[in-house]
Design an enzyme around this catalytic site. Sequence first.
Site, mmCIF file in Angstrom:
data_model
loop_
_atom_site.group_PDB
_atom_site.id
_atom_site.type_symbol
_atom_site.label_atom_id
_atom_site.label_comp_id
_atom_site.label_asym_id
_atom_site.label_seq_id
_atom_site.Cartn_x
_atom_site.Cartn_y
_atom_site.Cartn_z
ATOM 1 N N LEU A 177 -60.035 1.750 -29.387
ATOM 2 C CA LEU A 177 -60.161 0.829 -30.433
ATOM 3 C C LEU A 177 -61.661 -0.016 -30.505
ATOM 4 O O LEU A 177 -61.697 -0.914 -29.639
ATOM 5 C CB LEU A 177 -59.439 0.217 -31.140
ATOM 6 C CG LEU A 177 -57.755 1.067 -31.224
ATOM 7 C CD1 LEU A 177 -56.886 0.222 -32.231
ATOM 8 C CD2 LEU A 177 -58.308 2.521 -31.820
ATOM 9 N N ASP A 229 -55.076 -1.447 -26.589
ATOM 10 C CA ASP A 229 -55.552 -0.656 -27.689
ATOM 11 C C ASP A 229 -56.239 0.630 -27.222
ATOM 12 O O ASP A 229 -57.045 1.304 -27.777
ATOM 13 C CB ASP A 229 -56.681 -1.469 -28.551
ATOM 14 C CG ASP A 229 -57.773 -1.711 -27.939
ATOM 15 O OD1 ASP A 229 -57.766 -1.699 -26.457
ATOM 16 O OD2 ASP A 229 -58.972 -2.238 -28.378
#
Length: 649
Positions: A254, A296
Amino acid sequence: MNNTLNLFRIDAENHELMGAQLAAFSRQVPLLYFILSVNSIALASTHLGIAPTILTVVFPGVLVGACAIRCLIWLQRRNRVVEPKAAARTLRATVVLGGALGFAFLAWALSLFPYGDTSRHGHILFFVGITVVSCIFCLMHVRPAALILTGTVIAPFVVFLLASGDVVHIAIGLNLFLVTVAMIYILIICSGQFAAMVNGQMETRRLSNENFRLANVDSLTDLPNRRQFFHRLSILAEQARTANHRFVVGVLDLDGFKAVNDLYGHGVGDRVLKETGQRLLKVSDDTQFIARLGGDEFGIIVDAGLGSEAVLAVGARICSVFDAPFSVAGIVAKIGGSVGFALAPDAGTTAELLYERADYALYHAKARYRGQPVIFSREHEVEIRKLSTIEHTLRRIDLDAELSLHFQPIVNVGTSRLVGFEALARWHNPELGNVAPGVFISVAERTELIGTITQVLLRKALSAVSSWPDGLFLSFNLSMRDLISQGTILQIVAIIESSGIDPRRIIIEVTETALMQDYERVQESLRILRSMGLKVALDDFGSGQSSLSYVHQLSLDKIKIDRGFVRNIAMQENARNIVKTVIDLCRNLKFDCVVEGVETAEQVEIISRLGCSTMQGYFFARPMPQGEVEAFIADFGLSGDRRLVAAAG
């Protein structure tokens, strides 16, 4: 009363118990019907020619035939998977049929009683008693059936014996009654233990399944976790090696998540990750395996032989899940996602190599094509080998001998004064030649070498500062790995203290990327450095994400505006407006402001007009080695330079 009735009920809610009862009973059915048939044939044979044919041939033949049919039916069901409702019906039918058959056998046996002598009466008594005991044992796991059969046979038979008036028969009846009560007690205990064993196995299986889930499923997103991802990847990699099986490995990271996590807290961050997992599942198909690898980072396996265009289409679909912002707890967060792919077997045939190459493609995507998919290619392989060579060389060379610094001046055009220099790393190797700072620093940051390199360069920089006029400051860059390493920070403190240079003349430059890695640890490191008197500048402001959040939370002294905004400042109004906004922000927050990348007199004039006078760039001077710094200082003069006056004028 309810407890008594429960003894005669099939527990239709306990599917596991019903399945176990059917399995146990199906194994004992042949034995049950064998005992009934053998006992019946034996009893009928002892009454042949004495009792009517219907009682010695026809009736027992019907009973034995019924037993044979029922036995065949159960043998056919033996290995079938039975649904819970069907299992309940079968067990209830067994209870009813068991009672009916038991009563039928009893009625037949008692119908023979008037035709025999004392020995044949004894055979009838033996037949009823041994049959009931055998049936109880065979039906032990289906307690209601055993109890019903016992009740329909023993109760009438005991009454028959007690009513006969014969002392021996009465004694046998009482004896049989007491033995049956004991057998029922044993039956209830054993059936209860059987149910407890089945329930215990159910709980063990449930705990085993839960342990498997915890070991293989990410508790936050309910996606498969890193362990399950690499297990599946290893299986497919083996197939790629032995059978040239083609599939795709992807790693998704991300963009901007760290800033959201730091600014709004881990609760919001966790919900963003959970929604990310849900969005990824919505755009995936049966060939795609999605897992959360940690933080992430998500893993993707596409078990299909896709070409490059198809893989990029999959990657574009994955990246599109971030088109819509995340709305969490009243907060709207806009983040992105970059993904790197490696195609097996072309990119490798081991799980480790495929993952590493997908991860390198991701690194390439984040560095140059943020928010887009990138496929590992031959060019990447060449680059990896080059970087590997650089890393190997860095590990074996004398860093102090080969590393050097160039210094680029920072000037105040408002006062026409030279205010300081930024130290810039340089490396010349006899074999590799000049290696670009962005390359070897990047390699060092991915290893433990960066701390050592930082210390070597800091010593050289402070040694150079010792020969400068007291009014000039040193601007020195620290990497992300430096800032999160307590050991490196303590070494930096020791080097500065032993140098004799006033810490107030040193400005530490940090980037937004460094801040986003581990904000709390970075903040603690900066607190230690500021306590010595060092100043902190946020470098390349505007090139990262969520800059204002860090400006708000950190105690900064200076902001350096990224050169990207300066490049088109003469032609683009938007660029001028952005620079003006940052300059005003610095003024309002009482920060110093430096504009980087200034290359023309026109840019100097525009930036001065926007309100910033401290600048750095090729217009003033290119980075120079330490041997040229003293001459530059002398030539520039602390009193000013006519060229700067003209440019600002």
